[in-house]
Design a protein around this motif. Structure first.
Motif, short mmCIF file in Angstrom:
data_model
loop_
_atom_site.label_atom_id
_atom_site.label_comp_id
_atom_site.label_asym_id
_atom_site.label_seq_id
_atom_site.Cartn_x
_atom_site.Cartn_y
_atom_site.Cartn_z
N ARG A 212 38.16 32.64 39.32
CA ARG A 212 38.92 33.09 40.49
C ARG A 212 40.25 33.72 40.07
N THR A 213 40.93 33.09 39.13
CA THR A 213 42.19 33.64 38.63
C THR A 213 41.96 35.01 38.01
N GLU A 214 40.82 35.16 37.34
CA GLU A 214 40.51 36.44 36.69
C GLU A 214 40.33 37.55 37.73
N TYR A 215 39.55 37.30 38.79
CA TYR A 215 39.34 38.39 39.74
C TYR A 215 40.61 38.69 40.54
N VAL A 216 41.40 37.67 40.83
CA VAL A 216 42.66 37.92 41.55
C VAL A 216 43.59 38.79 40.70
N ALA A 217 43.69 38.48 39.41
CA ALA A 217 44.56 39.26 38.53
C ALA A 217 44.09 40.70 38.42
N GLN A 218 42.78 40.89 38.31
CA GLN A 218 42.25 42.25 38.19
C GLN A 218 42.42 43.03 39.48
N CYS A 219 42.13 42.39 40.62
CA CYS A 219 42.14 43.11 41.89
C CYS A 219 43.55 43.36 42.41
N LEU A 220 44.53 42.57 41.96
CA LEU A 220 45.92 42.80 42.36
C LEU A 220 46.68 43.65 41.36
N GLY A 221 46.05 43.97 40.22
CA GLY A 221 46.70 44.74 39.19
C GLY A 221 46.75 46.23 39.52
#
Length: 273
Positions: A47-56
């Motif tokens: 979850r942390t991974e997709y949040v970081a990618q999608c908010l980047g």
């Protein structure tokens, strides 16, 4: 029986959340689903991974949509299904909860188009048809969510989990769907058919796979009422879950020992909802 304990352990965070409160109706179950994911190391990492990618932002300062989609597909392919699907289908009784649910998978990047206006559904469909990732997933969704005329709610109890699993497989593709507002459980890709010309009928038929699908609506509502979550078939526990998302399992296969064990756990959870 010992080899069945692995899938069963995926239910423990949800069971803990259910037992710690006397009434599930008064809770924001999307918050509960998020807390359950946080309590699970694998779910939280993905979850942390997709949040970081999608908010980047990429080098041009834009949403890195391809990386965002890839991280979302990885979340559903590798995360514990009981937890990932609880995040995706958590029921809501008010707009605050529904808005949280709608924002869970960072729609500003994963769901929206590059411009302010919704793109044509035909653009989304054509892009999916030319994608080796999206095309088989969309086909699996079409096959899995065909409404059953004999089912009062559009989807038989045996078909509903398969339909929801196929729907989850579309998240992170060219036709990523999402909740369309914060006052209902209606879902669709972000697109319209206003500029479809002589392909208007084809465009409307694609959109109605989501907006006019009684099986999909019934499956989501069934999950809202506390139906068993979509769980990975334990007999495939050592297979790549990317492959499992594309499978349309037969209802005629024998019920394995692990399936019986997992079903008893799911029914125990359902009784607490």
């Amino acid at each position: 029986m010992a080899h069945c304990l692995g899938p069963a352990m995926l239910l423990l965070p949800l069971l803990w959340l259910l037992l710690r409160s006397p009434s599930s109706a008064a809770r924001n179950r999307c918050v509960d689903a998020a807390e359950a994911c946080t309590a699970d190391a694998r779910c939280q990492h993905l979850r942390t991974e997709y949040v970081a990618q999608c908010l980047g932002r990429d080098a041009a300062g834009d949403c890195p949509r391809a990386r965002c989609h890839r991280a979302l597909r990885r979340f559903f392919a590798r995360g514990p299904p009981a937890l990932t699907n609880a995040l995706l289908f958590c029921p809501c009784l008010d707009s605050v909860c529904a808005e949280r649910r709608r924002q869970t998978f960072v729609p500003a990047c994963a769901f929206s188009g590059p411009g302010p206006a919704p793109p044509s559904c035909l653009e989304r469909l054509d892009a999916c048809e030319h994608s080796g990732i999206c095309r088989p997933r969309l086909l699996a969704f079409q096959v899995s969510c065909v409404p059953a005329p004999s089912a009062p709610e559009g989807c038989s109890p045996e078909q509903a989990p398969t339909c929801l699993r196929a729907y989850a497989g579309l998240v992170g593709t060219e036709v990523t769907p999402n909740y369309v507002d914060n006052v209902s459980a209606r879902v669709a890709p972000l697109c319209d058919c206003r500029a479809s010309g002589n392909r208007r009928e084809e465009c409307e038929a694609f959109r109605e796979l989501f907006t006019g699908n009684r099986c999909l609506d019934g499956a989501i509502q069934g999950f809202d009422r506390g139906q068993p979550p979509v769980l990975q078939d334990p007999s495939h526990s050592h297979q790549d879950r990317e492959h499992i998302l594309l499978q349309v399992p037969s209802a005629d296969g024998p019920l394995k020992e692990c399936s019986l064990f997992s079903m008893l756990l799911v029914l125990a959870l359902q009784a607490l909802l």
